[in-house]
Design an enzyme around this catalytic site. Sequence first.
Site, mmCIF file in Angstrom:
data_model
loop_
_atom_site.group_PDB
_atom_site.id
_atom_site.type_symbol
_atom_site.label_atom_id
_atom_site.label_comp_id
_atom_site.label_asym_id
_atom_site.label_seq_id
_atom_site.Cartn_x
_atom_site.Cartn_y
_atom_site.Cartn_z
ATOM 1 C CD GLU A 1 -3.080 0.926 2.131
ATOM 2 O OE1 GLU A 1 -3.844 -0.019 1.840
ATOM 3 O OE2 GLU A 1 -3.227 1.648 3.125
ATOM 4 C CB THR B 1 -4.326 5.578 1.154
ATOM 5 O OG1 THR B 1 -3.361 6.634 1.138
ATOM 6 C CG2 THR B 1 -3.658 4.287 1.556
ATOM 7 C CE1 TYR B 2 -9.868 8.194 -2.999
ATOM 8 C CE2 TYR B 2 -11.295 9.718 -1.815
ATOM 9 C CZ TYR B 2 -11.007 8.978 -2.952
ATOM 10 O OH TYR B 2 -11.851 9.033 -4.015
ATOM 11 C CG HIS C 1 -7.639 3.127 -0.439
ATOM 12 N ND1 HIS C 1 -7.350 3.264 0.903
ATOM 13 C CD2 HIS C 1 -6.987 2.012 -0.841
ATOM 14 C CE1 HIS C 1 -6.561 2.274 1.280
ATOM 15 N NE2 HIS C 1 -6.326 1.510 0.231
ATOM 16 N NE ARG D 1 -16.702 7.023 8.881
ATOM 17 C CZ ARG D 1 -16.625 7.363 10.151
ATOM 18 N NH1 ARG D 1 -17.690 7.246 10.930
ATOM 19 N NH2 ARG D 1 -15.498 7.784 10.665
ATOM 20 N N GLY D 2 -14.122 6.187 5.352
ATOM 21 C CA GLY D 2 -13.109 7.224 5.408
ATOM 22 C C GLY D 2 -13.151 7.968 6.723
ATOM 23 C CG ASP D 3 -10.252 7.786 9.264
ATOM 24 O OD1 ASP D 3 -11.208 7.056 9.595
ATOM 25 O OD2 ASP D 3 -9.062 7.400 9.221
ATOM 26 C CG ASP E 1 -15.896 -3.843 14.913
ATOM 27 O OD1 ASP E 1 -16.584 -2.829 14.698
ATOM 28 O OD2 ASP E 1 -14.842 -3.822 15.567
ATOM 29 C CE LYS F 1 -18.210 -1.971 5.896
ATOM 30 N NZ LYS F 1 -16.928 -1.540 6.483
#
Length: 283
Positions: A9, A40-41, A69, A99-101, A154, A161
């Site tokens: 990554e 990644t973002y 991502h 979802r992302g942070d 979780d 999903k």
Amino acid sequence: MTKATFSFEFFPPKDGEGEIRLWEAMSSLESTAPDFISVTYGAGGSTRDRTIRITSQITERTKIPTVAHLTCVGSTQSELLEILARYRDAGIKSILALRGDPAGGPSAPWDPTPGGLNHADELVALAAEYGDFTIGVAAFPDGHPASHGNFDKDINVLLRKEGLGASFATTQFFFDVTKWITLVERLDARGSRLPIIPGILPITNVKQLVRMAELGGTPIPDEILQKFAAVESDPEAVKALGVELATELCRALLDAGAPGLHFYTMNSSTATQEVYSNLGITR
């Protein structure tokens, strides 16, 4: 038995110098014949356009399968569909739906984008409806920060999903192999067939490790903190210890039946290459 996959990554660089380092690291790791590379973002979706560009260039230059991502942060539903179209047109066949942070990190209050999506399961459903993407999701051996210790939550989220179209998961980095084993066993008991690929972070910088662990909610075992505290004034010793610990974790995971290993490279190839070499992997 299916052969374990190995993947790396990277994150989009902030400037020209960072981009040079990214391509140097990628060139060094290309010889290991990774099964895929992910990009990644940034926090709050801040590097969305660079993610799209870099991921497209990796696909074009290397021919290595890339996983792009995609997050809910900062995008409306129509913008997310546009990004999916751009990925498809660039030849990208896999995405990691997150979802992302928020810009303040995982523990900051979540404020959905008007006209956007609220949870990663909605993004999985959108991508599955849109086209022929292989869809990955995130998993958290130490528990998602927003679950506040409710591991059953979780598990339920991952199962949802999977039901909506996810076909693999990569995990947040962690330090204890039993956490990954517990996660997999809990999913298996519920009938899941979702491969859970463990994420590995070879530690090369103690301050960076502590910062990332705080942001991601990953507890650092006292034993590991003490080992790094004993050598933190010596950068080479820190790196050597990080490689040693990562190698031990990788061996334990492979012995436990992990379907692959996903390395968080931090846009540097050396530590990941050393772990890879220590494992004696032949491709």
